[in-house]
Design a protein around this motif. Sequence first.
Motif, PDB file in Angstrom:
ATOM      1  N   ALA A 250       0.825  -1.204   0.000  1.00 35.91           N
ATOM      2  CA  ALA A 250       0.000   0.000   0.000  1.00 35.91           C
ATOM      3  C   ALA A 250       0.860   1.254   0.000  1.00 35.91           C
ATOM      4  O   ALA A 250       0.508   2.261  -0.619  1.00 35.91           O
ATOM      5  CB  ALA A 250      -0.936  -0.011   1.202  1.00 35.91           C
ATOM      6  N   GLY A 251       2.012   1.188   0.679  1.00 37.00           N
ATOM      7  CA  GLY A 251       2.901   2.351   0.712  1.00 37.00           C
ATOM      8  C   GLY A 251       3.475   2.674  -0.645  1.00 37.00           C
ATOM      9  O   GLY A 251       3.524   3.846  -1.057  1.00 37.00           O
TER      10      GLY A 251
ATOM     11  N   ARG B 213       0.678   4.184  -2.794  1.00 33.87           N
ATOM     12  CA  ARG B 213       0.357   5.563  -2.419  1.00 33.87           C
ATOM     13  C   ARG B 213       1.387   6.536  -2.999  1.00 33.87           C
ATOM     14  O   ARG B 213       1.032   7.565  -3.593  1.00 33.87           O
ATOM     15  CB  ARG B 213       0.319   5.696  -0.891  1.00 33.87           C
TER      16      ARG B 213
ATOM     17  N   ASN C 272       0.950   6.675  -6.817  1.00 30.58           N
ATOM     18  CA  ASN C 272      -0.251   7.410  -7.200  1.00 30.58           C
ATOM     19  C   ASN C 272      -0.047   8.913  -7.021  1.00 30.58           C
ATOM     20  O   ASN C 272      -0.461   9.714  -7.864  1.00 30.58           O
ATOM     21  CB  ASN C 272      -1.454   6.953  -6.375  1.00 30.58           C
ATOM     22  N   GLU C 273       0.614   9.291  -5.937  1.00 26.00           N
ATOM     23  CA  GLU C 273       0.850  10.713  -5.668  1.00 26.00           C
ATOM     24  C   GLU C 273       1.816  11.331  -6.664  1.00 26.00           C
ATOM     25  O   GLU C 273       1.738  12.536  -6.930  1.00 26.00           O
ATOM     26  CB  GLU C 273       1.390  10.888  -4.244  1.00 26.00           C
TER      27      GLU C 273
ATOM     28  N   TYR D 202      -4.119   1.342  -7.844  1.00 22.98           N
ATOM     29  CA  TYR D 202      -4.454   1.954  -6.561  1.00 22.98           C
ATOM     30  C   TYR D 202      -4.468   0.872  -5.486  1.00 22.98           C
ATOM     31  O   TYR D 202      -4.823  -0.284  -5.738  1.00 22.98           O
ATOM     32  CB  TYR D 202      -5.830   2.623  -6.638  1.00 22.98           C
TER      33      TYR D 202
ATOM     34  N   ALA E 156      -5.017   0.268  -0.926  1.00 23.88           N
ATOM     35  CA  ALA E 156      -5.292   0.773   0.416  1.00 23.88           C
ATOM     36  C   ALA E 156      -4.929  -0.323   1.403  1.00 23.88           C
ATOM     37  O   ALA E 156      -4.797  -1.499   1.031  1.00 23.88           O
ATOM     38  CB  ALA E 156      -6.759   1.168   0.559  1.00 23.88           C
TER      39      ALA E 156
ATOM     40  N   ASP F 124       0.570  -6.935   3.328  1.00 23.34           N
ATOM     41  CA  ASP F 124       1.086  -5.630   2.933  1.00 23.34           C
ATOM     42  C   ASP F 124       2.606  -5.581   2.897  1.00 23.34           C
ATOM     43  O   ASP F 124       3.173  -4.714   2.235  1.00 23.34           O
ATOM     44  CB  ASP F 124       0.566  -4.562   3.909  1.00 23.34           C
TER      45      ASP F 124
END
Length: 383
Positions: A123-124, A127, A130-131, A138, A140, A164
């Motif tokens: 997830a990290g 993120r 995506n940023e 994507y 979460a 994760d």
Amino acid sequence: MRFPDSPTLRVLPLRAKATASRFKIVFVTHGEGRGRTVATDQAFMDRLQQSDPELVGQTRIHRTGSGPFDFRDVGLVVFWLGDPLRQKYPKCYAEAVQIEATASLYGIPVLNSPFGLSNTTKAGQARIWNETGMPSAYAAVADSADALPAVASQVGFPCIIRSDDVHCQRDVVIARNEADARRAAAKCIFPAAVITLVDVQGAWRAKGDETSLFSQYHHKARAFVFGGEVKASHLFFSTDRIVGLSTSVFAREDTPRRNFTRRFGLGASLVSRMIDADLAHFEAPVAHADQLVKAVAALGLDFAAVDYSILPDGRPVIWEANPYFYLPSGEQSVFSAERQAVRRVEETFDWMAAQIKAEYTRALSAGDKSFPEPETALLSVAG
């Protein structure tokens, strides 16, 4: 200078760096019982001993937990540690932070900072990508079984549910609805990453070429990124949507019984086509290599193996970056002879060695490496 998420600090005496005429590349690895090992370690050093014994003489190993890090003959520090480092190996992370902070005082460059090595949860990574506008799915994170169904609904179905902080393909589930997510919650290891399932095979099928391997099978490509350089590694196909070595057609067909059947059956032609595609992937320049370079840099890493899928127009969908990758000797690879694995692994290791040597040369030419002996180190790890 700011070090995020750094451990508790105090002042401790340190063996100081003195004037030296010979400087070494120091690989920081896990000490005994402090982290997993990968076959890459010995395979790389065995190849380096054959191809560049002089460079071997310029390297040494520091194992975490083995005592103070001796900076007196260090020209470059390479962190070769399992990841995500802070989350899985906090003691090694704390020691690595101390080493990097002290190295920065002496002007010694490092590769794969412990902070970058802590950015690689599923997830990290997603993120950060995506940023920064990287072409990736994507994701979460769900911290508990109770939270998982709601997180999966928010990500959208179908979605991938997996640990994760584990890179391997073990215990990966595809949830097509909330009921699947609830069932997955009973078996998941938390924290769990919930990832959008990008239908790359569907994009290939939409082109109308039903004979393409990319239309008939799911696939995963891998390339190695080192600084601004990229080298292709392999291309696997699978009937499973989660593509890895264990689920690939190569792994299934390379068992003795299946190998015999395939050689005398209809599967021979298919596997031959896949081997040809895999070889072509290795030999060709990586399309959109700049995207893979940016993805690794966005994580704060200098080198990593990047797994991705290829869209019909050549663009990647980046799945993960693995800085502590598994690369065994070519003899241990599936279809070793047919895929020319010995040659390919040796070329890959030679390429990696050349990148490390270039970094080492830049480090030594960057300036004077004679430093005054400090009385203490400014940063060290409490406890």
